[in-house]
Design a protein around this motif. Structure first.
Motif, PDB file in Angstrom:
ATOM      1  N   MET A  95       0.843  -1.184   0.000  1.00 54.06           N
ATOM      2  CA  MET A  95       0.000   0.000   0.000  1.00 54.06           C
ATOM      3  C   MET A  95       0.886   1.244   0.000  1.00 54.06           C
ATOM      4  N   TRP A  96       0.631   2.147  -0.898  1.00 57.99           N
ATOM      5  CA  TRP A  96       1.391   3.395  -1.013  1.00 57.99           C
ATOM      6  C   TRP A  96       0.737   4.481  -0.181  1.00 57.99           C
ATOM      7  N   ARG A  97       1.547   5.335   0.406  1.00 57.09           N
ATOM      8  CA  ARG A  97       1.046   6.484   1.168  1.00 57.09           C
ATOM      9  C   ARG A  97       1.011   7.694   0.251  1.00 57.09           C
ATOM     10  N   ILE A  98      -0.122   8.390   0.192  1.00 54.14           N
ATOM     11  CA  ILE A  98      -0.275   9.572  -0.649  1.00 54.14           C
ATOM     12  C   ILE A  98      -0.198  10.803   0.254  1.00 54.14           C
ATOM     13  N   LEU A  99       0.776  11.669  -0.002  1.00 55.00           N
ATOM     14  CA  LEU A  99       0.926  12.916   0.742  1.00 55.00           C
ATOM     15  C   LEU A  99       0.651  14.067  -0.216  1.00 55.00           C
ATOM     16  N   GLU A 100      -0.078  15.075   0.247  1.00 56.73           N
ATOM     17  CA  GLU A 100      -0.422  16.215  -0.596  1.00 56.73           C
ATOM     18  C   GLU A 100       0.218  17.484  -0.051  1.00 56.73           C
ATOM     19  N   HIS A 101       0.777  18.269  -0.943  1.00 54.27           N
ATOM     20  CA  HIS A 101       1.314  19.575  -0.566  1.00 54.27           C
ATOM     21  C   HIS A 101       0.155  20.433  -0.062  1.00 54.27           C
ATOM     22  N   LEU A 102       0.438  21.383   0.808  1.00 52.93           N
ATOM     23  CA  LEU A 102      -0.602  22.241   1.379  1.00 52.93           C
ATOM     24  C   LEU A 102      -1.391  23.003   0.322  1.00 52.93           C
ATOM     25  N   ARG A 103      -0.757  23.364  -0.780  1.00 51.90           N
ATOM     26  CA  ARG A 103      -1.446  24.153  -1.813  1.00 51.90           C
ATOM     27  C   ARG A 103      -2.469  23.342  -2.613  1.00 51.90           C
ATOM     28  N   VAL A 104      -2.395  22.021  -2.561  1.00 57.35           N
ATOM     29  CA  VAL A 104      -3.303  21.187  -3.360  1.00 57.35           C
ATOM     30  C   VAL A 104      -4.760  21.447  -2.978  1.00 57.35           C
ATOM     31  N   ASP A 105      -5.038  21.586  -1.702  1.00 58.34           N
ATOM     32  CA  ASP A 105      -6.412  21.851  -1.258  1.00 58.34           C
ATOM     33  C   ASP A 105      -6.947  23.140  -1.877  1.00 58.34           C
ATOM     34  N   ARG A 106      -6.126  24.192  -1.872  1.00 56.65           N
ATOM     35  CA  ARG A 106      -6.537  25.471  -2.477  1.00 56.65           C
ATOM     36  C   ARG A 106      -6.735  25.335  -3.984  1.00 56.65           C
ATOM     37  N   GLN A 107      -5.849  24.600  -4.632  1.00 59.48           N
ATOM     38  CA  GLN A 107      -5.945  24.433  -6.080  1.00 59.48           C
ATOM     39  C   GLN A 107      -7.216  23.683  -6.477  1.00 59.48           C
ATOM     40  N   LEU A 108      -7.623  22.731  -5.650  1.00 61.15           N
ATOM     41  CA  LEU A 108      -8.794  21.930  -5.973  1.00 61.15           C
ATOM     42  C   LEU A 108     -10.112  22.670  -5.740  1.00 61.15           C
ATOM     43  N   ARG A 109     -10.086  23.741  -4.973  1.00 54.68           N
ATOM     44  CA  ARG A 109     -11.319  24.507  -4.715  1.00 54.68           C
ATOM     45  C   ARG A 109     -11.939  25.037  -5.999  1.00 54.68           C
ATOM     46  N   GLY A 110     -11.119  25.402  -6.966  1.00 51.13           N
ATOM     47  CA  GLY A 110     -11.629  25.944  -8.224  1.00 51.13           C
ATOM     48  C   GLY A 110     -11.799  24.912  -9.320  1.00 51.13           C
ATOM     49  N   ALA A 111     -11.547  23.648  -9.012  1.00 51.59           N
ATOM     50  CA  ALA A 111     -11.619  22.598 -10.029  1.00 51.59           C
ATOM     51  C   ALA A 111     -13.058  22.165 -10.290  1.00 51.59           C
ATOM     52  N   PRO A 112     -13.366  21.804 -11.525  1.00 55.50           N
ATOM     53  CA  PRO A 112     -14.694  21.267 -11.844  1.00 55.50           C
ATOM     54  C   PRO A 112     -14.942  19.944 -11.096  1.00 55.50           C
ATOM     55  N   ARG A 113     -16.199  19.617 -10.883  1.00 54.73           N
ATOM     56  CA  ARG A 113     -16.559  18.413 -10.132  1.00 54.73           C
ATOM     57  C   ARG A 113     -15.959  17.146 -10.738  1.00 54.73           C
ATOM     58  N   GLU A 114     -15.981  17.023 -12.077  1.00 58.40           N
ATOM     59  CA  GLU A 114     -15.448  15.802 -12.696  1.00 58.40           C
ATOM     60  C   GLU A 114     -13.949  15.653 -12.440  1.00 58.40           C
ATOM     61  N   VAL A 115     -13.242  16.749 -12.306  1.00 57.11           N
ATOM     62  CA  VAL A 115     -11.806  16.694 -11.978  1.00 57.11           C
ATOM     63  C   VAL A 115     -11.629  16.206 -10.547  1.00 57.11           C
ATOM     64  N   LEU A 116     -12.466  16.671  -9.640  1.00 56.98           N
ATOM     65  CA  LEU A 116     -12.397  16.222  -8.239  1.00 56.98           C
ATOM     66  C   LEU A 116     -12.664  14.722  -8.129  1.00 56.98           C
ATOM     67  N   VAL A 117     -13.665  14.239  -8.860  1.00 57.54           N
ATOM     68  CA  VAL A 117     -13.991  12.813  -8.845  1.00 57.54           C
ATOM     69  C   VAL A 117     -12.834  12.008  -9.420  1.00 57.54           C
ATOM     70  N   ARG A 118     -12.289  12.481 -10.519  1.00 53.29           N
ATOM     71  CA  ARG A 118     -11.174  11.764 -11.156  1.00 53.29           C
ATOM     72  C   ARG A 118      -9.928  11.776 -10.274  1.00 53.29           C
ATOM     73  N   TYR A 119      -9.688  12.880  -9.548  1.00 53.72           N
ATOM     74  CA  TYR A 119      -8.545  12.949  -8.633  1.00 53.72           C
ATOM     75  C   TYR A 119      -8.704  11.940  -7.500  1.00 53.72           C
ATOM     76  N   GLU A 120      -9.905  11.792  -6.969  1.00 54.88           N
ATOM     77  CA  GLU A 120     -10.138  10.800  -5.907  1.00 54.88           C
ATOM     78  C   GLU A 120      -9.869   9.382  -6.432  1.00 54.88           C
ATOM     79  N   LYS A 121     -10.296   9.097  -7.663  1.00 53.24           N
ATOM     80  CA  LYS A 121     -10.036   7.789  -8.272  1.00 53.24           C
ATOM     81  C   LYS A 121      -8.532   7.606  -8.484  1.00 53.24           C
ATOM     82  N   TRP A 122      -7.850   8.680  -8.927  1.00 55.27           N
ATOM     83  CA  TRP A 122      -6.401   8.638  -9.115  1.00 55.27           C
ATOM     84  C   TRP A 122      -5.711   8.280  -7.797  1.00 55.27           C
ATOM     85  N   LYS A 123      -6.136   8.912  -6.699  1.00 59.57           N
ATOM     86  CA  LYS A 123      -5.539   8.627  -5.388  1.00 59.57           C
ATOM     87  C   LYS A 123      -5.790   7.190  -4.960  1.00 59.57           C
TER      88      LYS A 123
END
Length: 93
Positions: free
Chosen positions: A1-29
């Motif tokens: 199992m791999w550990r996924i760490l996110e830079h602090l700015r990722v949360d801010r960057q995702l605030r403006g992302a379209p919903r389909e990008v958010l869903v795809r990012y969760e699947k990517w993780k």
């Protein structure tokens, strides 16, 4: 199992992302956590690739036509560091 760490700015960057990008990012993780970079490479829709230039040592996966997740693999520690999730712009920042 791999550990996924996110830079602090990722949360801010995702605030403006379209919903389909958010869903795809969760699947990517999910995929990254289970099988790491080799698993991401197997899914053709992500177009996972190594970057060069200022981003040498990092990789990129597509989350949509415009959006990318930029990350670095640290295999010795079995972790993936998500550096940025942005519209297609690889300038260091």
């Amino acid at each position: 199992m791999w550990r996924i760490l996110e830079h602090l700015r990722v949360d801010r960057q995702l605030r403006g992302a379209p919903r389909e990008v958010l869903v795809r990012y969760e699947k990517w993780k999910d995929i990254a956590a289970i099988s790491g970079q080799p698993g991401l490479h197997l899914i053709k829709g992500f177009h996972d690739e190594a970057l060069s230039g200022q981003w040498a040592g990092h990789r990129s996966s597509r989350l949509g036509i415009q959006w990318r997740v930029i990350y670095r693999v640290e295999a010795a520690e079995i972790r993936i560091l998500v550096v940025s999730v942005t519209p297609h712009d690889y300038r260091r920042g």
